[in-house]
Design a protein around this motif. Sequence first.
Motif, mmCIF file in Angstrom:
data_model
loop_
_atom_site.group_PDB
_atom_site.id
_atom_site.type_symbol
_atom_site.label_atom_id
_atom_site.label_comp_id
_atom_site.label_asym_id
_atom_site.label_seq_id
_atom_site.Cartn_x
_atom_site.Cartn_y
_atom_site.Cartn_z
ATOM 1 N N PHE A 1 0.836 -1.209 0.000
ATOM 2 C CA PHE A 1 0.000 0.000 0.000
ATOM 3 C C PHE A 1 0.869 1.257 0.000
ATOM 4 O O PHE A 1 0.622 2.205 -0.752
ATOM 5 C CB PHE A 1 -0.925 -0.003 1.223
ATOM 6 C CG PHE A 1 -1.693 1.281 1.376
ATOM 7 C CD1 PHE A 1 -2.736 1.578 0.517
ATOM 8 C CD2 PHE A 1 -1.355 2.197 2.362
ATOM 9 C CE1 PHE A 1 -3.434 2.776 0.638
ATOM 10 C CE2 PHE A 1 -2.043 3.391 2.486
ATOM 11 C CZ PHE A 1 -3.091 3.675 1.621
ATOM 12 N N TRP A 2 1.895 1.250 0.831
ATOM 13 C CA TRP A 2 2.813 2.400 0.884
ATOM 14 C C TRP A 2 3.420 2.669 -0.497
ATOM 15 O O TRP A 2 3.390 3.804 -0.992
ATOM 16 C CB TRP A 2 3.905 2.133 1.928
ATOM 17 C CG TRP A 2 5.157 2.937 1.733
ATOM 18 C CD1 TRP A 2 5.256 4.257 1.386
ATOM 19 C CD2 TRP A 2 6.503 2.463 1.859
ATOM 20 N NE1 TRP A 2 6.582 4.631 1.295
ATOM 21 C CE2 TRP A 2 7.356 3.561 1.583
ATOM 22 C CE3 TRP A 2 7.065 1.232 2.207
ATOM 23 C CZ2 TRP A 2 8.759 3.438 1.627
ATOM 24 C CZ3 TRP A 2 8.450 1.122 2.258
ATOM 25 C CH2 TRP A 2 9.286 2.210 1.968
ATOM 26 N N LEU A 3 3.934 1.635 -1.112
ATOM 27 C CA LEU A 3 4.709 1.839 -2.340
ATOM 28 C C LEU A 3 3.837 2.036 -3.573
ATOM 29 O O LEU A 3 4.204 2.781 -4.479
ATOM 30 C CB LEU A 3 5.649 0.652 -2.548
ATOM 31 C CG LEU A 3 6.748 0.527 -1.478
ATOM 32 C CD1 LEU A 3 7.416 -0.827 -1.565
ATOM 33 C CD2 LEU A 3 7.764 1.655 -1.623
ATOM 34 N N GLU A 4 2.694 1.346 -3.624
ATOM 35 C CA GLU A 4 1.908 1.365 -4.858
ATOM 36 C C GLU A 4 0.540 2.030 -4.717
ATOM 37 O O GLU A 4 -0.131 2.285 -5.721
ATOM 38 C CB GLU A 4 1.706 -0.079 -5.355
ATOM 39 C CG GLU A 4 3.020 -0.760 -5.708
ATOM 40 C CD GLU A 4 2.812 -2.174 -6.229
ATOM 41 O OE1 GLU A 4 1.673 -2.691 -6.108
ATOM 42 O OE2 GLU A 4 3.781 -2.745 -6.738
ATOM 43 N N GLY A 5 0.114 2.251 -3.491
ATOM 44 C CA GLY A 5 -1.220 2.828 -3.297
ATOM 45 C C GLY A 5 -2.328 1.834 -3.558
ATOM 46 O O GLY A 5 -3.486 2.228 -3.721
ATOM 47 N N THR A 6 -2.004 0.553 -3.621
ATOM 48 C CA THR A 6 -3.028 -0.465 -3.850
ATOM 49 C C THR A 6 -3.321 -1.207 -2.555
ATOM 50 O O THR A 6 -2.414 -1.509 -1.779
ATOM 51 C CB THR A 6 -2.583 -1.491 -4.909
ATOM 52 O OG1 THR A 6 -1.254 -1.902 -4.601
ATOM 53 C CG2 THR A 6 -2.599 -0.890 -6.294
ATOM 54 N N ASP A 7 -4.596 -1.485 -2.374
ATOM 55 C CA ASP A 7 -5.031 -2.196 -1.177
ATOM 56 C C ASP A 7 -5.215 -3.663 -1.546
ATOM 57 O O ASP A 7 -6.164 -4.008 -2.248
ATOM 58 C CB ASP A 7 -6.348 -1.588 -0.686
ATOM 59 C CG ASP A 7 -6.827 -2.212 0.612
ATOM 60 O OD1 ASP A 7 -6.244 -3.244 1.023
ATOM 61 O OD2 ASP A 7 -7.787 -1.690 1.199
ATOM 62 N N VAL A 8 -4.315 -4.494 -1.104
ATOM 63 C CA VAL A 8 -4.376 -5.916 -1.489
ATOM 64 C C VAL A 8 -4.915 -6.784 -0.351
ATOM 65 O O VAL A 8 -4.841 -8.009 -0.404
ATOM 66 C CB VAL A 8 -2.986 -6.444 -1.922
ATOM 67 C CG1 VAL A 8 -2.517 -5.731 -3.166
ATOM 68 C CG2 VAL A 8 -1.960 -6.295 -0.804
#
Lengths: 231, 267
Positions: free
Chosen positions: A214-221
């Motif tokens: 999330f920090w690096l890509e802004g994606t919530d996995v």
Amino acid sequence: MSPTPQTIRKTFQHRMEELRARLLHMGGLVEAAVHESLHAVLEREPARAETVIGGLEPEINELEREVDERVLSLLALQQPLAVDLRFAAAALKIGNELERMGDLAVNIAQGAERLLRQPLGPPLVDLPRMASQANAMLRMSLDALMRGDAELARQVLPADHAVDRLRDAIFHRLVEAMAQEPGRAELNLGLLFVARNLERIADHATNIAEDVIFWLEGTDVRHGHAAAPEA
Amino acid sequence: MSLGLLPTLTPPETTEAGRAVIEVRGLSVWYGTRQVLFEVDLEVRERSILTMIGPSGCGKSTCLRAMNRMNDLIPTARRQGRILLDGADIAGGDVLALRRRVGMVFQRPNPLPMSIFDNVAYGARLHGLARGRRALAEVVERQLRAVSLWDEVADRLTQPALGLSGGQQQRLCIARALAVEPEILLMDEPASALDPIATARIEELIQELKERVGIVIVTHNLQQAARIGDRTTFFLGGRVIETGTTRQMFTAPARQETEDYITGRFG
């Protein structure tokens, strides 16, 4: 915080780096706590349990408070945005994950003290393997945090399923053993708790990896979500 | 079923809203031989606030001013591309009529050297929107209430507007702009000359006004853009680098240039 720190906000970036350094230090202590607590159980060395309960865990707790304060201070005084905002949010969560892992290490260490009063049982084949996998997941998630490496963080996620399968196998075997040898129920129940705590440690390592992504890509996995942020 | 125990929750984000009232299509602008905008495309939507951000000289104010042809006042300015208001190109038409539909609020409050009443009544008189003292008084009261200024000035409407505080003057200027019932309000750094309290009141007012008009705000204050914008456009070097929902732009921008700018790595 970007892995390529070319910035005109040098003080701010310095504080972000300090925050990451404190998280990594906390992560190192948690690694040690998990390692020592497992060593206490698997190698039957009670002194190691005391290292966790009396030494490492209080320090981890104190670091969680420090991380919280640093993040709140950054949010209030520096107003981070975008990747920096995501890092601040992730740091708050990672601090909490690490603190919980410290508690789980204490659970294992306390269990070790009880287990060591029991006579030695049959060899614990799957438990050391599970411990090794949970440790590896923790190390990988912390390495991903240190390097700012989302790909490495992604490798942690499937490992959680392997640990879950090992826990299921261990549960099954220990429940069977308890039915066959009721006199050894306390020992087997203790081992069952160790497996349960290890599985939770692996869950928290997975959460840290998700926070790093999330920090690096802004994606919530989390929870199987892999969607990119809205456009 | 609600048990009434919880406050009404605000949606976590404001996103898309309404149709496009203004469409900027392939807009390029030159001052003399110097090109300051390069084929800009963007939309201003009804019931929505668009914030335009970017470093000084990036073209955002030029783009804002183009939307009600303020650049026409600059002799060396020329442009290519189209700006459509409700589908019709704004070039060539009656500029006064355009500015009634697309109002402007400037960085520094600029009340006219006349009474508070006459400041608000000015545009309505000019455009013949209200005739007679009573109709004008209704317009003035309605707009002063809309900007939460009525209670502060109701007993001194005939006094000079220049006697108001900076924040009050700016709200008066917004009331003046609203008095001609515009469809779009353009704001160039509307709170940069105000203290934090007056700024908060202006920001709150802007949020309320978007139910009536589409709003475009140029601001250097990124936190302000984040607080009040529904959508945000990032300008750099005369080009639109990225437009997105404000939440996306400030948490996970798609373009590296946007990220570099809003995290202070730019330059």
